[in-house]
Design a protein around this motif. Structure first.
Motif, mmCIF file in Angstrom:
data_model
loop_
_atom_site.group_PDB
_atom_site.id
_atom_site.type_symbol
_atom_site.label_atom_id
_atom_site.label_comp_id
_atom_site.label_asym_id
_atom_site.label_seq_id
_atom_site.Cartn_x
_atom_site.Cartn_y
_atom_site.Cartn_z
ATOM 1 N N MET A 179 0.760 -2.052 8.075
ATOM 2 C CA MET A 179 0.056 -1.528 6.819
ATOM 3 C C MET A 179 0.940 -1.926 5.670
ATOM 4 S SD MET A 179 0.128 2.611 5.496
ATOM 5 C CE MET A 179 -1.330 2.923 6.805
ATOM 6 N N THR A 180 0.035 -2.524 4.763
ATOM 7 C CA THR A 180 0.565 -3.303 3.674
ATOM 8 C C THR A 180 0.094 -2.659 2.311
ATOM 9 O OG1 THR A 180 -1.280 -4.842 3.500
ATOM 10 C CG2 THR A 180 0.847 -5.248 4.907
ATOM 11 N N PHE A 181 0.712 -2.992 1.025
ATOM 12 C CA PHE A 181 0.143 -2.596 -0.246
ATOM 13 C C PHE A 181 -1.475 -2.772 -0.280
ATOM 14 C CE2 PHE A 181 -0.820 -2.793 -4.542
ATOM 15 C CZ PHE A 181 0.081 -1.699 -5.081
ATOM 16 N N GLY A 182 -1.571 -4.140 0.119
ATOM 17 C CA GLY A 182 -2.977 -4.596 -0.171
ATOM 18 C C GLY A 182 -3.952 -3.917 0.731
ATOM 19 N N SER A 183 -3.788 -3.669 2.190
ATOM 20 C CA SER A 183 -4.672 -3.042 2.989
ATOM 21 C C SER A 183 -5.037 -1.651 2.415
ATOM 22 C CB SER A 183 -4.038 -3.129 4.328
ATOM 23 O OG SER A 183 -2.895 -2.324 4.387
ATOM 24 N N ILE A 184 -4.031 -1.050 1.743
ATOM 25 C CA ILE A 184 -4.336 0.343 1.558
ATOM 26 C C ILE A 184 -5.097 0.355 0.132
ATOM 27 C CG2 ILE A 184 -3.056 2.409 0.553
ATOM 28 C CD1 ILE A 184 -0.783 2.020 2.431
ATOM 29 N N ALA A 185 -4.805 -0.612 -0.756
ATOM 30 C CA ALA A 185 -5.465 -0.791 -2.168
ATOM 31 C C ALA A 185 -6.823 -0.932 -1.738
ATOM 32 C CB ALA A 185 -4.834 -1.795 -2.690
ATOM 33 N N ARG A 186 -7.117 -1.749 -0.604
ATOM 34 C CA ARG A 186 -8.455 -2.106 -0.673
ATOM 35 C C ARG A 186 -9.439 -0.952 0.061
ATOM 36 N NH1 ARG A 186 -6.195 -6.994 1.448
ATOM 37 N NH2 ARG A 186 -5.986 -6.271 3.228
ATOM 38 N N ARG A 187 -8.650 0.008 0.422
ATOM 39 C CA ARG A 187 -9.419 1.193 1.101
ATOM 40 C C ARG A 187 -10.077 1.954 0.063
ATOM 41 N NH1 ARG A 187 -11.090 1.442 6.105
ATOM 42 N NH2 ARG A 187 -11.696 3.782 5.331
ATOM 43 N N GLY A 188 -9.673 1.842 -1.361
ATOM 44 C CA GLY A 188 -10.420 2.372 -2.230
ATOM 45 C C GLY A 188 -11.719 2.006 -2.440
ATOM 46 N N GLY A 189 -12.318 1.074 -1.602
ATOM 47 C CA GLY A 189 -13.786 0.562 -1.633
ATOM 48 C C GLY A 189 -14.485 0.368 -2.947
ATOM 49 N N LEU A 206 8.059 14.285 9.459
ATOM 50 C CA LEU A 206 6.682 13.742 9.638
ATOM 51 C C LEU A 206 5.654 14.688 8.886
ATOM 52 C CD1 LEU A 206 6.603 13.327 13.580
ATOM 53 C CD2 LEU A 206 6.817 11.543 11.785
ATOM 54 N N VAL A 207 6.049 15.836 8.645
ATOM 55 C CA VAL A 207 4.869 16.565 7.751
ATOM 56 C C VAL A 207 5.138 16.024 6.536
ATOM 57 C CG1 VAL A 207 4.481 18.970 6.956
ATOM 58 C CG2 VAL A 207 4.946 18.612 9.493
ATOM 59 N N SER A 208 6.257 15.954 6.042
ATOM 60 C CA SER A 208 6.503 15.412 4.513
ATOM 61 C C SER A 208 6.025 13.851 4.347
ATOM 62 C CB SER A 208 8.069 15.034 4.430
ATOM 63 O OG SER A 208 8.355 14.575 3.090
ATOM 64 N N ARG A 209 5.945 12.953 5.186
ATOM 65 C CA ARG A 209 5.233 11.732 5.400
ATOM 66 C C ARG A 209 3.657 11.894 5.234
ATOM 67 N NH1 ARG A 209 8.914 7.554 7.647
ATOM 68 N NH2 ARG A 209 10.714 8.545 8.330
ATOM 69 N N VAL A 210 3.045 12.857 5.965
ATOM 70 C CA VAL A 210 1.665 13.131 6.044
ATOM 71 C C VAL A 210 0.997 13.681 4.772
ATOM 72 C CG1 VAL A 210 -0.168 14.219 7.408
ATOM 73 C CG2 VAL A 210 1.483 13.249 8.625
ATOM 74 N N SER A 211 1.977 14.636 4.242
ATOM 75 C CA SER A 211 1.344 15.582 3.154
ATOM 76 C C SER A 211 1.762 14.978 1.755
ATOM 77 C CB SER A 211 2.153 16.944 3.427
ATOM 78 O OG SER A 211 3.530 16.760 3.260
ATOM 79 N N SER A 212 3.022 14.394 1.792
ATOM 80 C CA SER A 212 3.534 13.882 0.382
ATOM 81 C C SER A 212 3.238 12.534 0.333
ATOM 82 C CB SER A 212 5.006 14.509 0.221
ATOM 83 O OG SER A 212 5.587 13.954 -1.123
ATOM 84 N N ASN A 213 4.023 11.678 1.230
ATOM 85 C CA ASN A 213 4.174 10.285 0.888
ATOM 86 C C ASN A 213 2.583 9.720 1.011
ATOM 87 O OD1 ASN A 213 7.040 10.122 3.194
ATOM 88 N ND2 ASN A 213 6.723 10.826 0.826
ATOM 89 N N ALA A 214 1.656 10.323 1.871
ATOM 90 C CA ALA A 214 0.439 9.551 1.963
ATOM 91 C C ALA A 214 -0.280 9.632 0.382
ATOM 92 C CB ALA A 214 -0.573 10.320 2.960
ATOM 93 N N VAL A 215 0.107 10.808 -0.082
ATOM 94 C CA VAL A 215 -0.555 10.932 -1.643
ATOM 95 C C VAL A 215 0.000 9.804 -2.276
ATOM 96 C CG1 VAL A 215 -0.949 12.428 -3.507
ATOM 97 C CG2 VAL A 215 -0.941 13.274 -1.417
ATOM 98 N N ASP A 216 1.427 9.563 -2.204
ATOM 99 C CA ASP A 216 2.041 8.658 -3.109
ATOM 100 C C ASP A 216 1.506 7.276 -2.863
ATOM 101 O OD1 ASP A 216 3.507 10.524 -4.305
ATOM 102 O OD2 ASP A 216 5.219 10.087 -2.994
ATOM 103 N N ALA A 217 1.399 6.840 -1.421
ATOM 104 C CA ALA A 217 0.839 5.785 -1.081
ATOM 105 C C ALA A 217 -0.724 5.456 -1.517
ATOM 106 C CB ALA A 217 0.873 5.570 0.354
ATOM 107 N N ALA A 218 -1.388 6.687 -1.401
ATOM 108 C CA ALA A 218 -2.676 6.326 -1.895
ATOM 109 C C ALA A 218 -3.064 5.746 -3.363
ATOM 110 C CB ALA A 218 -3.676 7.685 -1.868
ATOM 111 N N HIS A 219 -2.052 6.064 -4.229
ATOM 112 C CA HIS A 219 -2.231 5.355 -5.568
ATOM 113 C C HIS A 219 -1.997 3.914 -5.721
ATOM 114 C CE1 HIS A 219 -1.490 9.827 -6.516
ATOM 115 N NE2 HIS A 219 -2.021 9.531 -7.656
ATOM 116 N N ALA A 220 -1.702 3.318 -4.751
ATOM 117 C CA ALA A 220 -1.576 2.007 -4.665
ATOM 118 C C ALA A 220 -2.863 1.226 -5.361
ATOM 119 C CB ALA A 220 -1.355 1.183 -3.444
ATOM 120 N N GLY A 221 -4.025 1.322 -5.122
ATOM 121 C CA GLY A 221 -5.330 0.823 -5.724
ATOM 122 C C GLY A 221 -5.089 1.045 -7.298
ATOM 123 N N PRO A 222 -5.641 2.370 -7.541
ATOM 124 C CA PRO A 222 -5.621 2.531 -8.643
ATOM 125 C C PRO A 222 -4.478 2.203 -9.800
ATOM 126 C CG PRO A 222 -6.275 4.576 -7.570
ATOM 127 C CD PRO A 222 -5.634 3.491 -6.584
#
Length: 551
Positions: free
Chosen positions: A1-11, A110-126
């Motif tokens: 998983m890379t910054f670019g692969s997550i950013a592209r998920r913004g579609g 793991l719960v922290s990664r799923v709940s919190s860190n996933a939200v942080d990572a999702a801001h990569a594209g925007p």
């Protein structure tokens, strides 16, 4: 998983964010020029209505672009977060318990990664799009200032260079700080999860104060990371607050000199001041750069989990058979410990085999290997002649089922916890076979009672766990799954487990009780991860060491 692969998920949201940001930036650049023309019109006492109307239109257009950008940004983050969480949860379930344990992933972390860190990572594209679009106003301002006056543009460049240096220093300082903060936050979440799971034990032992201290022990470290984060933010904000006005003052001075020399008009001077403010506003992007730093830190945290290989399954089906289970020189090692060593034995199909031994002899790890909840370090396990690792996932999980000492029940209702999507008649049949039907029928809504509204003792939970595993077609593995049952109920279930019936699955029962071993067809006696004895209980009973296992 890379910054670019997550950013592209913004579609499709990312192009919309980019277009709205770009068009909004162009409207922002056009507004000072239009207002400058209006100022010149006022000075020259000429018509200004059209310029004022155009300025109002640009303001309205900019507001619409901002609304679109905000909506698209939130929608993009939401959809990317959902995708990340689904992928992470699927991968975690695919990894299995042994892999996560070996990598020291605590449940709370793991719960922290799923709940919190996933939200942080999702801001990569925007975040990347926002920063890219933010470059347009300063560059456009520079071009337009150069058209107004070269010396004004030169003053603007000097101020912008200082702003860029501030942003660069901020980006470098936040990366490490945010990563450390997230890691410490995960540690606290892990400890809190452990404490909540053992709340009754903590209360009974009177160790509440000590446990509170243990959970909150990393809090000063978290506080230190938080303070460091705010220091970086405050320092950068202060620097931007100083640098921004300096850039504006430099442009105003240069523009004032140009106005005095009659090189520019009053309207152009007004436009230049507005472009200087646009350039100075680049310093306010510290929040966006902070968001980008959190995204990078979150991606690293998610990647640590996603790089762990999931359990691989084959594509073979099982041939006809009775569930013969074969261990071929099976060994299991965990770091420097030998858990199983050279297990070489064949359990005939359809028989009941009790696995006995003192604590730490390897009984539970043998059961886990038999059910492929973990893979052996050495050797292989075969079911009806096929290696477990070669069997398709759905085929294996239909053929093999497990029940545990402390079962975790999943599903909305008690019926769901037993049947796992199977028809109700099969659910009831399994409950009857494991003596769970009687107490389930007494629940307020029977099998439709919500799990959260179904108070159950440890023995009742074990019976639900047994009923859930009762659907096994080839192999039923019970890891001390009757330890909490009363004597009468255990005897009834043991009789059912050991009864000679046609087409019954092979049964591997980890037990500490002599009655269960005596009723089994065979007994596998383990000691220090090796086979000490194998055969009928009555023959092994002749050895004093075997009898001491049950003492």
């Amino acid at each position: 998983m890379t910054f670019g692969s997550i950013a592209r998920r913004g579609g499709g949201w990312l192009p919309l964010i980019g277009i709205s940001s770009l068009v909004g930036a162009l409207a922002t650049l056009a507004l000072p020029t239009v207002l400058g023309r209006a100022v010149d019109g006022v000075v020259a006492d000429s018509a200004t209505n059209r310029w004022l109307l155009l300025a109002g239109g640009l303001v309205a257009f900019g507001v619409i672009c901002d609304l679109i950008d905000a909506f698209a940004g939130k929608a993009c983050v939401a959809s990317t977060t959902a995708w990340l969480r689904e992928r992470l949860i699927r991968h975690l379930l695919g990894i299995g318990p042994s892999a996560t344990k070996d990598r020291h992933f605590d449940v709370g972390d793991l719960v922290s990664r799923v709940s919190s860190n996933a939200v942080d990572a999702a801001h990569a594209g925007p975040s990347a799009i926002t920063i890219g679009a933010a470059v347009v106003p300063p560059l456009g301002s520079l071009v337009l200032l150069a058209l107004i006056d070269v010396w004004v543009a030169a003053a603007f460049v000097g101020g912008i260079c200082l702003v860029v240096l501030v942003l660069r220093a901020f980006t470098r300082g936040t990366a490490v700080v945010f990563t450390s903060y997230q890691q410490t936050q995960g540690q606290i979440a892990a400890r809190l999860t452990e404490s909540l799971a053992g709340a009754r034990t903590i209360a009974a032992a009177g160790t509440l104060a000590r446990e509170r201290q243990r959970v909150l022990e990393p809090l000063p470290e978290l506080n230190a990371h938080g303070i460091n984060t705010w220091r970086v933010l405050a320092r950068s904000a202060a620097q931007a607050a100083v640098v921004g006005p300096l850039a504006l003052v430099a442009v105003l001075v240069a523009g004032g000199l140009a106005l005095a020399a009659h090189r520019i008009t009053p309207g152009a001077y007004f436009a230049a001041s507005q472009y200087a403010m646009i350039g100075a506003g680049l310093g306010s992007l510290t929040s966006v750069f902070g968001e980008l730093a959190r995204a990078r830190a979150g991606i690293r945290r998610l990647a640590e989990v996603l790089t762990v290989d999931a359990v691989r399954y084959g594509n073979r089906r099982l041939p006809d058979g009775l569930g013969q289970l074969e261990f071929r020189q099976v060994g299991v090692r965990s770091r420097d410990r030998v858990l199983l060593d050279g297990i070489d034995v064949v359990l005939p199909g359809g028989v009941t085999t009790a696995v006995v031994g003192r604590s730490g002899s390897g009984k539970s790890i043998l059961a886990a290997v038999a059910a492929r909840l973990t893979d052996p370090t050495e050797g292989e396990v075969r079911l009806d002649g096929v290696r477990l690792s070669d069997i398709r996932r759905d085929v294996l999980r239909t053929a093999v089922a497990c029940a545990f000492e402390r079962p975790v029940l999943v599903g909305e209702t008690v019926g769901d916890a037993i049947g796992l999507g199977r028809p109700r008649e099969q659910t009831i049949a399994a409950a009857r076979a494991t003596n769970a039907h009687t107490f389930v029928s007494r629940l307020p809504e029977g099998y439709d009672t919500a799990l959260v509204d179904a108070p159950m003792s440890g023995g009742e939970r074990q019976r639900i766990g047994l009923a859930r595993a009762w659907h096994a077609k080839r192999l039923l593995v019970l890891d001390d799954a009757t330890s909490s049952l009363d004597v009468v109920t255990e005897l009834q279930i043991t009789q059912t487990l050991t009864a000679s019936t046609a087409n019954r699955p092979t049964r591997l029962i980890v037990t500490h009780r002599v009655d269960t071993a005596a009723r089994s067809d065979l007994v596998l006696w383990l000691e220090d991860g090796r086979i000490r004895g194998f055969g009928p209980h009555r023959r092994l009973w002749e050895q004093p060491a075997y009898r001491e296992v049950f003492a």
